[in-house]
Design a protein around this motif. Structure first.
Motif, short mmCIF file in Angstrom:
data_model
loop_
_atom_site.label_atom_id
_atom_site.label_comp_id
_atom_site.label_asym_id
_atom_site.label_seq_id
_atom_site.Cartn_x
_atom_site.Cartn_y
_atom_site.Cartn_z
N PHE A 1 -4.32 -0.53 -6.03
CA PHE A 1 -4.61 -0.22 -7.43
C PHE A 1 -5.86 -0.97 -7.85
CE2 PHE A 1 -0.10 0.41 -6.89
CZ PHE A 1 0.13 1.60 -7.55
N ARG A 2 -6.63 -0.38 -8.76
CA ARG A 2 -7.83 -1.06 -9.29
C ARG A 2 -7.46 -2.11 -10.31
NH1 ARG A 2 -10.14 4.65 -9.50
NH2 ARG A 2 -8.62 4.67 -11.13
N GLN A 3 -6.35 -1.87 -11.05
CA GLN A 3 -5.90 -2.80 -12.07
C GLN A 3 -4.69 -3.57 -11.55
OE1 GLN A 3 -5.49 -0.95 -16.00
NE2 GLN A 3 -6.43 0.88 -15.11
N ASP A 4 -4.46 -4.75 -12.09
CA ASP A 4 -3.31 -5.54 -11.69
C ASP A 4 -2.03 -4.83 -12.17
OD1 ASP A 4 -1.37 -7.41 -11.12
OD2 ASP A 4 -2.36 -9.06 -12.18
N PRO A 5 -1.18 -4.42 -11.24
CA PRO A 5 0.02 -3.66 -11.64
C PRO A 5 1.22 -4.53 -12.01
CG PRO A 5 -0.21 -3.65 -9.26
CD PRO A 5 -1.38 -4.40 -9.80
N ALA A 6 1.08 -5.83 -12.05
CA ALA A 6 2.20 -6.72 -12.33
C ALA A 6 2.92 -6.32 -13.62
CB ALA A 6 1.73 -8.16 -12.42
N GLY A 7 4.21 -6.03 -13.50
CA GLY A 7 5.05 -5.70 -14.65
C GLY A 7 4.87 -4.31 -15.20
N ARG A 8 3.98 -3.51 -14.63
CA ARG A 8 3.73 -2.17 -15.19
C ARG A 8 3.84 -1.07 -14.14
NH1 ARG A 8 -2.05 -2.72 -17.74
NH2 ARG A 8 -2.48 -3.55 -15.68
N LEU A 9 4.47 -1.37 -13.03
CA LEU A 9 4.49 -0.45 -11.88
C LEU A 9 5.88 0.12 -11.64
CD1 LEU A 9 2.96 0.73 -9.43
CD2 LEU A 9 3.67 -1.31 -8.16
N THR A 10 5.91 1.43 -11.38
CA THR A 10 7.14 2.12 -10.99
C THR A 10 6.89 2.76 -9.63
OG1 THR A 10 7.63 2.64 -13.29
CG2 THR A 10 8.81 3.90 -11.62
N LEU A 11 7.78 2.52 -8.66
CA LEU A 11 7.68 3.13 -7.33
C LEU A 11 8.85 4.09 -7.14
CD1 LEU A 11 6.87 0.12 -4.98
CD2 LEU A 11 5.30 1.79 -5.91
N ARG A 12 8.56 5.22 -6.48
CA ARG A 12 9.62 6.16 -6.14
C ARG A 12 9.20 7.00 -4.96
NH1 ARG A 12 9.73 11.55 -8.77
NH2 ARG A 12 7.61 11.99 -9.41
N ALA A 13 10.20 7.48 -4.23
CA ALA A 13 9.95 8.45 -3.15
C ALA A 13 9.89 9.82 -3.80
CB ALA A 13 11.05 8.38 -2.10
N THR A 14 8.85 10.59 -3.47
CA THR A 14 8.71 11.89 -4.11
C THR A 14 8.98 13.06 -3.15
OG1 THR A 14 6.34 11.98 -3.66
CG2 THR A 14 7.03 11.04 -5.78
N GLY A 15 9.16 12.77 -1.86
CA GLY A 15 9.46 13.86 -0.94
C GLY A 15 9.59 13.37 0.50
N TYR A 16 10.16 14.22 1.34
CA TYR A 16 10.30 13.93 2.77
C TYR A 16 10.45 15.24 3.51
CZ TYR A 16 15.26 15.11 2.67
OH TYR A 16 16.45 15.79 2.53
N ALA A 17 10.31 15.17 4.83
CA ALA A 17 10.55 16.32 5.69
C ALA A 17 11.66 15.98 6.67
CB ALA A 17 9.28 16.67 6.46
N GLU A 18 12.40 16.98 7.10
CA GLU A 18 13.42 16.77 8.11
C GLU A 18 12.76 16.90 9.48
OE1 GLU A 18 16.64 19.45 7.37
OE2 GLU A 18 17.15 18.48 5.48
N PRO A 19 12.85 15.84 10.29
CA PRO A 19 12.20 15.91 11.61
C PRO A 19 12.87 16.87 12.57
CG PRO A 19 13.36 13.82 11.33
CD PRO A 19 13.52 14.59 10.06
#
Length: 116
Positions: free
Chosen positions: A98-116
């Protein structure tokens, strides 16, 4: 001899049918994401390393992880990474910049996957 051939054929069909029904009933991956504290990368950006853990018995491929840096309702920055595989009952690591410091303002999530 014909009885043996018929038995072998029926046995093979039963195994194939069993594999099909099991694969269709497999639960999806259960992915959890844990992030480390953001670290300056020395080049004016911030790196957030993360670990994706898969608690399901199914392997996930091409897992897309999205990090959203926001301030209230306003999205400031988005970063994405794709992990090749997150094996069943295991974990994989990655990072987002990230260009800006994400401390305290960041949300992470998985948005997709494939079945191998």
């Amino acid at each position: 001899m014909a009885g043996f051939g018929a038995t072998l054929t029926l046995g093979t069909l039963a195994v194939v049918a069993s594999d099909i029904s099991v694969s269709q009933g497999d639960p999806p991956p259960r992915l959890a994401i844990a992030a480390e504290a953001p670290q300056p990368d020395g080049q004016g950006s911030f790196l957030v390393r993360f670990t994706v853990t898969n608690a399901a018995p199914a392997t996930a491929a091409q897992v897309t992880v999205e990090g959203v840096l926001s301030e209230g309702e306003r999205v400031l920055e988005t970063s994405r990474a794709v992990l090749d595989y997150v094996p069943r009952g295991s974990s994989a690591r990655g990072g987002l910049w990230f260009r800006q410091d994400p401390a305290g303002r960041l949300t992470l999530r998985a948005t997709g996957y494939a079945e191998p």
